[in-house]
Write a protein that holds these residues in place. Structure first.
Motif, mmCIF file in Angstrom:
data_model
loop_
_atom_site.group_PDB
_atom_site.id
_atom_site.type_symbol
_atom_site.label_atom_id
_atom_site.label_comp_id
_atom_site.label_asym_id
_atom_site.label_seq_id
_atom_site.Cartn_x
_atom_site.Cartn_y
_atom_site.Cartn_z
ATOM 1 N N UNK A 164 -16.903 13.321 -13.764
ATOM 2 C CA UNK A 164 -15.763 12.377 -13.460
ATOM 3 C C UNK A 164 -14.706 13.255 -12.267
ATOM 4 N N UNK A 167 -16.887 13.213 -8.852
ATOM 5 C CA UNK A 167 -16.729 11.842 -8.364
ATOM 6 C C UNK A 167 -15.396 11.502 -7.740
ATOM 7 N N UNK A 168 -14.342 11.699 -8.210
ATOM 8 C CA UNK A 168 -13.036 11.605 -8.041
ATOM 9 C C UNK A 168 -12.459 12.363 -6.675
ATOM 10 N N UNK A 171 -14.521 10.677 -4.066
ATOM 11 C CA UNK A 171 -14.090 9.204 -3.843
ATOM 12 C C UNK A 171 -15.525 8.353 -4.070
ATOM 13 N N UNK A 172 -16.501 8.864 -4.467
ATOM 14 C CA UNK A 172 -17.879 8.059 -4.669
ATOM 15 C C UNK A 172 -19.162 9.037 -5.307
ATOM 16 N N UNK A 182 -9.870 10.350 1.435
ATOM 17 C CA UNK A 182 -9.070 10.937 0.706
ATOM 18 C C UNK A 182 -8.793 12.230 1.063
ATOM 19 N N UNK B 29 -5.604 2.879 -8.435
ATOM 20 C CA UNK B 29 -6.245 3.008 -7.200
ATOM 21 C C UNK B 29 -7.026 4.095 -6.764
ATOM 22 N N UNK B 30 -6.321 5.381 -7.281
ATOM 23 C CA UNK B 30 -6.949 6.889 -6.902
ATOM 24 C C UNK B 30 -8.109 6.964 -8.077
ATOM 25 N N UNK B 31 -8.189 6.317 -9.127
ATOM 26 C CA UNK B 31 -9.103 6.508 -10.005
ATOM 27 C C UNK B 31 -10.377 5.502 -9.733
ATOM 28 N N UNK B 32 -10.166 4.894 -8.661
ATOM 29 C CA UNK B 32 -11.088 3.641 -8.451
ATOM 30 C C UNK B 32 -12.752 4.154 -8.493
ATOM 31 N N UNK B 33 -12.808 5.238 -7.667
ATOM 32 C CA UNK B 33 -13.993 5.678 -7.418
ATOM 33 C C UNK B 33 -14.909 5.983 -8.752
ATOM 34 N N UNK B 34 -14.093 5.992 -10.013
ATOM 35 C CA UNK B 34 -15.148 6.308 -11.152
ATOM 36 C C UNK B 34 -15.508 5.101 -11.646
#
Lengths: 547, 165
Positions: A164, A167-168, A171-172, A182, B29-34
């Protein structure tokens, strides 16, 4: 003047604030060592100013980031200078923050009641490293891309939260467009705000508890202004001059555009991340998190706990042997990793603009340059559109020797047919008719385009490497544009000629010019066997240098 | 019973509620990519004519690196990118072939086939993988990701449904 000061004092206590600031009693002994923090502050201000300038011209998208940085570096006024200041300023920040911290550690100045300010300083160090890490990606060149691929994967091996976290950061699932936005937002919004807030707290706390002073012996004091202010100023000024010198002499590097498919690239991080990078080589398989998280985490935690681990009454070095030895060992380990990481690094291309990232101009302009030379335009107009100041009477063409430079800048006094006629009549050497009976004057449009471009960035043309110049001229002469798009212009029968680097190599291109059908099934491209090997090789050089 | 104390508590509560709802929106919003996208159904990428890999299928040739164009979701945009795969011999697969993703399992650098050492080498931290993608030396924790291959109509196709998961 006096009344203005009185006004400011009564409305905003300006004079009293200044007195409090200027009269602070600071230690005399070791005074020069106290300039390290001010140097870090100077570097921060340089970063803020130059960073603001860069942000004006930078575009945080994978399609434009590299182009915009290249424009800053090669085309915008003072762009290379500002980017150089920012590049070297980043190293200066890390260096001075680290030295300032080492000084504080050695003096034991983190002891009660200054524990909190030590923590604030540690947070500032981490913020500075955060700036380095996020800033690095922004040019979107090879180094940027691969360093970030590694950087965002570093937390991935952590149990539970690893995937996680990685990924954060990115950003993907992979480093891409979302990573760039980001990192940009962090680099220009969040980190600067936090840094200024923490610097403010750092300075206030420093003043609240005053300087700790030397570790033992007498501690004479003097007012901050003018003595220490002069030392801080001298160090700050030297730093700024050094940054200017570095920016001018060693331009910030810009490597090739990021290419995720290029597995031949050997990525190496900036020096201040090299120890970490080197550390990652030692821990294999399931032990990987030891290198990526445990050791760095434990080191930071130990640093944070220093004020509570070392609580004796005396700050004298001989009473703190264990603490100083531990700190020294840590520093030695860091420097050792840095040294060995540096040994392992590939040599060369460490600074300066990678020649491959300098875009060649449109082939048409190079064709124009070739015909400018061939037709002897230089004998009247000079090599770069500036005629020799006093043409000798024997030159015979003094009357026609108009300076092309202002001419081009005035956007063509001679236009269209008149210019064509002028070239036809005045050419010292009219080109011989082509064997195929082609129009001998078909080079004139390119020539005129070249003359027009001379006014804008003429100096650039003469600095181009010879193969690039020759290759562009051949591409223009053979009219590759009939079928291929070059710089967004040309026919659509063949593929667009752009971004060839990394996809094709020189041998392939040369072989393909000779026998296109052999290498590409069903190709309609005619063979260019009739060109000399030197010309084919130059064309390949030109194409590979194109953005 | 409005006292100073209740007012203070109410004001504080309101401020905290307002601040946390704003931060909540920002954090979401910041956690969106999870949030993961549903894995794509079989997406077959054409890797070239099967005839080109005959020697490799028989186990008589070295792994071959190929570049294939693929459509990916890249943040806010969808675009075509080139992706590098290594086609290797796989005796157990029906096709006799497998595709390896050339991304090092350690920290994501790109590995490439070294004909001299007969191994895939990672330029970053010295990872070494054998011709089948298994770790031979260095820090990589896992072998290279292996994607199934199918041969249909004389073409080799890579099944990429396992990527981007």
């Amino acid at each position: 003047m006096k009344r203005l000061l009185e006004f400011l004092e009564s409305r905003a206590s300006v004079t009293s604030l200044w007195r409090a600031f200027a009269d602070e009693a600071v230690p005399v002994r070791g005074a020069w060592l106290y300039t390290l923090g001010s140097a870090a502050l100077v570097a921060l201000l340089v970063q803020f100013a130059s960073g603001f300038a860069l942000a004006l011209a930078y575009a945080p998208t994978p399609d434009h980031a590299w182009e915009s940085v290249r424009a800053i570096q090669t085309r915008l006024p003072a762009g290379a200078l500002v980017r150089g200041l920012h590049h070297w300023g980043a190293s200066a920040m890390v260096l001075f923050v680290a030295l300032h911290m080492a000084r504080t550690f050695f003096f034991g100045a983190y002891r009660r009641p200054r524990e909190l300010n030590w923590l604030v300083g540690l947070a500032l160090l981490l913020l500075v490293l955060g700036f380095g890490f996020t800033g690095y990606l922004l040019p979107w060149d090879q180094k940027a891309y691969w360093a970030t691929v590694v950087g965002t994967k570093v937390p991935a091996a952590l149990p539970v939260v690893g995937a996680a976290a990685s990924r954060l950061m990115a950003g993907g699932p992979v480093v891409g467009a979302a990573t760039l936005t980001r990192f940009y937002a962090l680099h220009v919004v969040l980190l600067p705000l936090l840094t200024f807030a923490f610097v403010g707290v750092h300075l206030l706390l420093m003043r609240k508890h005053a300087h700790a002073g030397p570790t033992d012996g007498p501690d004479p004091r003097e007012p901050f202004f003018p003595y220490q202010a002069a030392r801080d100023g001298a160090v700050g000024l030297t730093l700024v001059l050094a940054l200017f010198w570095l920016a001018a002499r060693h331009p910030a590097p810009l490597e090739r555009l990021a290419d995720p498919t290029d597995t031949s690239y050997v990525p190496r991080p900036e020096w201040y991340f090299l120890p970490l990078f080197q550390l990652l080589k030692f821990f294999k398989g399931p032990l990987e998190p030891v290198g990526t998280a445990v050791l760095p985490g434990v080191s930071i935690l130990l640093l944070a706990l220093v004020p509570w681990l070392d609580r004796g009454a005396s700050r004298r070095p001989r009473d703190r042997r264990l603490v100083l030895a531990a700190g020294g060992a840590g520093a030695a380990l860091l420097l050792g990793l840095l040294y060995f990481g540096n040994l392992d690094s590939p040599k060369g291309s460490s600074s300066g603009l990678d020649p491959a990232s300098q875009p060649p101009p449109d082939a048409r302009l190079l064709g124009g340059l070739a015909s400018y030379e061939r037709r002897g335009c230089a004998s009247c107009h000079g090599m770069d559109g500036r005629p020799a100041p006093a043409p000798s009477p024997g030159a015979g063409a003094a009357a026609g020797g108009a300076a092309l430079l202002p001419l081009a800048a005035r956007s063509h006094t001679l236009t269209g047919d008149a210019a064509t006629l002028h070239v036809k009549e005045k050419s010292v050497k009219a080109p011989a008719e082509d064997e195929d009976g082609e129009n001998p004057n078909k080079d004139i449009p390119s020539l005129l385009a070249y003359v027009e471009a001379l006014g804008k960035d003429g100096a650039r043309f003469s600095a181009l490497p010879q193969p690039i110049r020759a290759g562009g001229a051949v591409i223009d002469r053979e009219d590759c544009r009939q079928c291929h798009q070059l710089y967004g212009e040309g026919g659509r029968r063949g593929p667009v000629l752009a971004h060839l680097l990394g996809k094709r190599d020189k041998d392939w291109l040369v072989a393909h010019f000779k026998e296109p059908k052999k290498l590409v099934e069903g190709s309609k491209m005619p063979s260019f066997k009739f060109l000399s090997d030197a010309e084919l090789s130059a064309m390949s050089d030109y194409l590979l240098a194109m953005p | 019973m409005a006292t100073r104390r209740t007012f203070t508590l109410a004001a504080l509560g309101t401020a905290v509620a307002a601040a946390s709802s704003v931060s909540g929106a920002v954090v979401a919003f910041v956690l969106g990519p999870l949030r993961r996208r549903a894995p794509q159904e079989h997406v077959l990428l054409d890797a070239g004519p099967a005839a080109a890999f005959e020697a490799l299928r028989a186990g008589a040739a070295a792994p071959e690196e190929i570049l294939v164009e693929r459509t990916v979701e890249d943040g806010y945009m969808t675009r075509r990118v080139k992706e590098r795969f290594a086609i290797v011999h796989d005796g157990r697969a029906a096709s006799g072939l497998a595709a390896l993703v050339t991304t090092c399992s350690h920290l994501g650098c790109g590995v490439s086939w070294d004909a001299g050492r007969k191994a895939f080498l990672c330029p970053c931290h010295g990872g070494v993988y054998g011709p089948d993608g298994a770790v031979v030396a260095g820090p990589p924790p896992r072998s290279l990701t292996r994607l199934p291959l199918v041969v249909t109509g004389g073409r080799v196709q890579i099944d990429t449904s396992a990527l981007d998961a």
